[in-house]
Scaffold this active site. Structure first.
Site, mmCIF file in Angstrom:
data_model
loop_
_atom_site.group_PDB
_atom_site.id
_atom_site.type_symbol
_atom_site.label_atom_id
_atom_site.label_comp_id
_atom_site.label_asym_id
_atom_site.label_seq_id
_atom_site.Cartn_x
_atom_site.Cartn_y
_atom_site.Cartn_z
ATOM 1 N N ASN A 52 60.876 -23.656 -14.455
ATOM 2 C CA ASN A 52 59.931 -23.082 -13.496
ATOM 3 C C ASN A 52 60.402 -21.881 -12.690
ATOM 4 O OD1 ASN A 52 57.888 -25.158 -13.934
ATOM 5 N ND2 ASN A 52 59.366 -26.510 -12.958
ATOM 6 N N TYR A 53 61.716 -21.624 -12.697
ATOM 7 C CA TYR A 53 62.202 -20.566 -11.812
ATOM 8 C C TYR A 53 62.991 -19.453 -12.488
ATOM 9 C CZ TYR A 53 60.729 -23.338 -7.862
ATOM 10 O OH TYR A 53 59.976 -24.016 -6.965
ATOM 11 N N LEU A 54 63.477 -19.743 -13.685
ATOM 12 C CA LEU A 54 64.341 -18.761 -14.338
ATOM 13 C C LEU A 54 63.542 -17.971 -15.363
ATOM 14 C CD1 LEU A 54 67.458 -21.031 -14.735
ATOM 15 C CD2 LEU A 54 66.950 -19.368 -12.938
#
Length: 564
Positions: free
Chosen positions: A521-523
């Site tokens: 979800n963030y990278l």
DNA sequence: AAAGCGGGCTGCCA
DNA sequence: CCCGCTTT
């Protein structure tokens, strides 16, 4: 480039032109207990009505869990259960302590054991049935493409648990019926048929939203949706867009930082609070922290909703100055504990914000998420608090990969570097997990392997020595070839040992860190793909099948030169 | 309120 | 799978 991800643009807010699907798959109806499995009240068997029995089984199945011993859980359950009882049952069943669910509990334990013990063929048959349902209900047609649906089944009824200390734990989560469900599809598509004898709540044709079906869940009275799988084009494009916004933040983040630092000295208290909160969000990757209705959810906070009791100020601590000690429950009631040395002005401001307040008072009493996000939007189009999390996570991965990767390393060594970079992000985002139950055991197994491999290496060394001695004596070609052979063998063994050692290190470091969430979800996946290409690491070593499907858009477009 | 993204855990499978 | 949170 990448045709599928760059098809023609739609009108503003329009998400699709064609959407066809079969509607949700409804979980099977309740099957009554066999006659010999009984519920007991006050020591005596009591035959329950079907609806009452079904709810009893929900509780019975949970008997092993600690939370069934909690008073709130028990009270909520008992209240909701009694509401569904016949009046006759209500007159008898007045005390949960007199209810004996143990026989029912055992029935389900046995049943699940029996399921595990099924023959290979029987299991195969079950799988085929599941596959058939997946095939029929698990896909939709969106703008001509067959796309996988994320959650095509309605959630089964049961008892709500919630995370942490949830005031609604134990409440009855009701069965979803077709009459509860709103269908969304395109007008000219084949409208899904409700199950025999039933009707949909509504059928609508709204192409400005991405959901296929929705219903209201009865615990929090909020909407639930059936949406597409992350592998879909629609979700993929959204994901891509998210990272593009974060990359735009990269261009202006220096300016924004300079501004909030200046605002620490503002004459307006409101501005100061906003600036300190933004500093936390930026530096510590805290979530925004919306206010929540008291008593409806667990008591958790984010940045804007921090209370005085959640931080301690230490002018000096462990050789550092201006240390803020954070201790609060965040999303999912995961504890955030951190000691951070902050700028002097931040420290002074915090002292000011806390002055004459009670522990339970808001730290940022002049601030909330909508004020903060409105401000952020004015600084950059599309900027909101969560973008900082995405930005800082991705930029950290990129920087850490740069710092940690050694092109001379083996693939195993490079993977350790990758995981360490990933770990730095997970720690930043406070993505924790409880130590896996099998951790000690699997660590031991690995150690056993390492010991065995060490043994082999020693043997390999001895054999090499022997071969060298022999060559020394004979000087013949055969002996020389043997030396080479033993050398090669030893080298391979040493590599295998090194790989095992690396795995052990990785495992130990990862004991209480959850990498999955940041990875998913963030990278920005393009960072990872570029790294894989640059250092010759197969993408499958980092992303499993599901992840590769989700990141198809990135695999399609990123080359080794990609820079976040 | 509505929409949709983010989160940790469990059981199952390769 | 089943929830919790952010954003608008």
């Amino acid at each position: 480039m990448c045709s599928r991800w760059e098809e023609e643009k739609k009108e503003d807010g329009v998400k699709w032109t064609q959407l066809e699907h079969r509607g949700p798959y409804f979980v099977p109806l309740y099957e009554p207990l066999p006659d010999d499995v009984q519920f007991y009240y006050d020591g005596k068997p009591l035959k329950l009505s079907l609806a009452t029995e079904e709810i009893a089984t929900f509780y019975a199945k949970m008997l092993d869990h600690e939370y069934t011993t909690k008073e709130i859980f028990q009270n909520n359950f008992f209240n909701d259960w009694r509401k569904e009882m016949t009046s006759k049952e209500q007159k008898i069943i007045k005390d949960l302590d007199k209810c004996d669910f143990r026989e029912i509990h055992k029935y389900f334990v046995d049943k699940s054991e029996a399921r595990k013990a099924l023959s290979k063929e029987e299991k195969q048959k079950l799988k085929e049935e599941a596959d058939k349902i997946q095939e029929e209900y698990g896909y939709c047609i969106l703008d001509g493409h067959r796309e996988k649906i994320g959650n095509f089944k309605t959630e089964p009824p049961g008892l709500f648990r919630g995370r942490g200390d949830h005031p609604k734990m134990g409440m009855l989560k009701k069965r979803i019926m077709p009459e509860d469900v709103v269908i969304n599809c395109s007008k000219d598509s084949k409208i899904p048929e409700p199950p025999e004898g039933h009707k949909w709540k509504e059928v609508r044709f709204d192409n400005t939203v991405t959901w296929l079906a929705s219903w209201t869940e009865n615990i929090q009275n909020t909407l639930k949706y059936i949406m597409l799988n992350p592998s879909s084009k629609l979700k993929g494009e959204k994901d891509w867009q998210k990272y593009e916004v974060a990359r735009r933040l990269k261009d202006v983040v220096h300016k924004i930082r300079a501004q909030y630092r200046a605002d620490w000295k503002s004459k307006e208290m409101k501005k100061r609070q906003r600036a300190v909160a933004l500093y936390f969000i930026d530096k510590l990757a805290l979530r925004a922290g919306n206010e929540k209705e008291e008593g409806e959810t667990a008591d958790t906070v984010g940045c804007c909703s921090l209370r005085v009791e959640h931080i301690k100020l230490h002018p000096r601590l462990d050789g550092q100055e201006h240390v803020v000690e954070f201790d609060f429950l965040g999303k999912d009631s995961i504890r955030y504990y951190n000691k951070v040395s902050v700028e002097k002005l931040v420290f002074k401001n915090l002292q000011l914000f806390m002055k004459n307040k009670d522990p339970a008072d808001d730290l940022f009493d002049r601030l909330n998420t909508s004020i903060l996000n409105r401000h952020l939007q004015s600084l950059m189009d599309g900027l909101s608090a969560k973008v900082f999390r995405t930005y800082n996570a991705s930029i950290t991965l990129q920087e850490q990969l740069k710092a940690l990767t050694n092109s001379e390393d083996s693939v195993a060594g490079k993977l350790l570097s990758y995981n360490r970079a990933n770990r730095a992000v997970a720690i930043l985002c406070n993505h924790q997990r409880s130590t896996p139950k099998t951790f000690e055991k699997s660590m031991q197994n690995l150690q056993t392997k390492i010991d065995a491999k060490k043994q082999q290496v020693e043997e390999g060394q001895q054999e090499l020595k022997k071969a060298e001695d022999e060559f020394e004596d004979t000087k013949d070609a055969k002996a020389e070839a043997n030396v080479e052979k033993k050398k090669k063998l030893l080298k391979r063994l040493e590599e295998q040992l090194a790989k095992l050692n690396v795995q052990a290190t990785d495992k130990e470091e990862n004991k209480q860190i959850a990498l999955g969430t940041s990875k998913l979800n963030y990278l920005d996946p393009r960072i990872t793909i570029a790294w894989c290409k640059k250092f010759g690491v197969p993408i499958e070593k980092i992303y499993n099948k599901t992840q590769r499907e989700k990141f198809a858009w990135a695999i399609d477009m990123a080359d080794e030169d990609f820079e976040f």
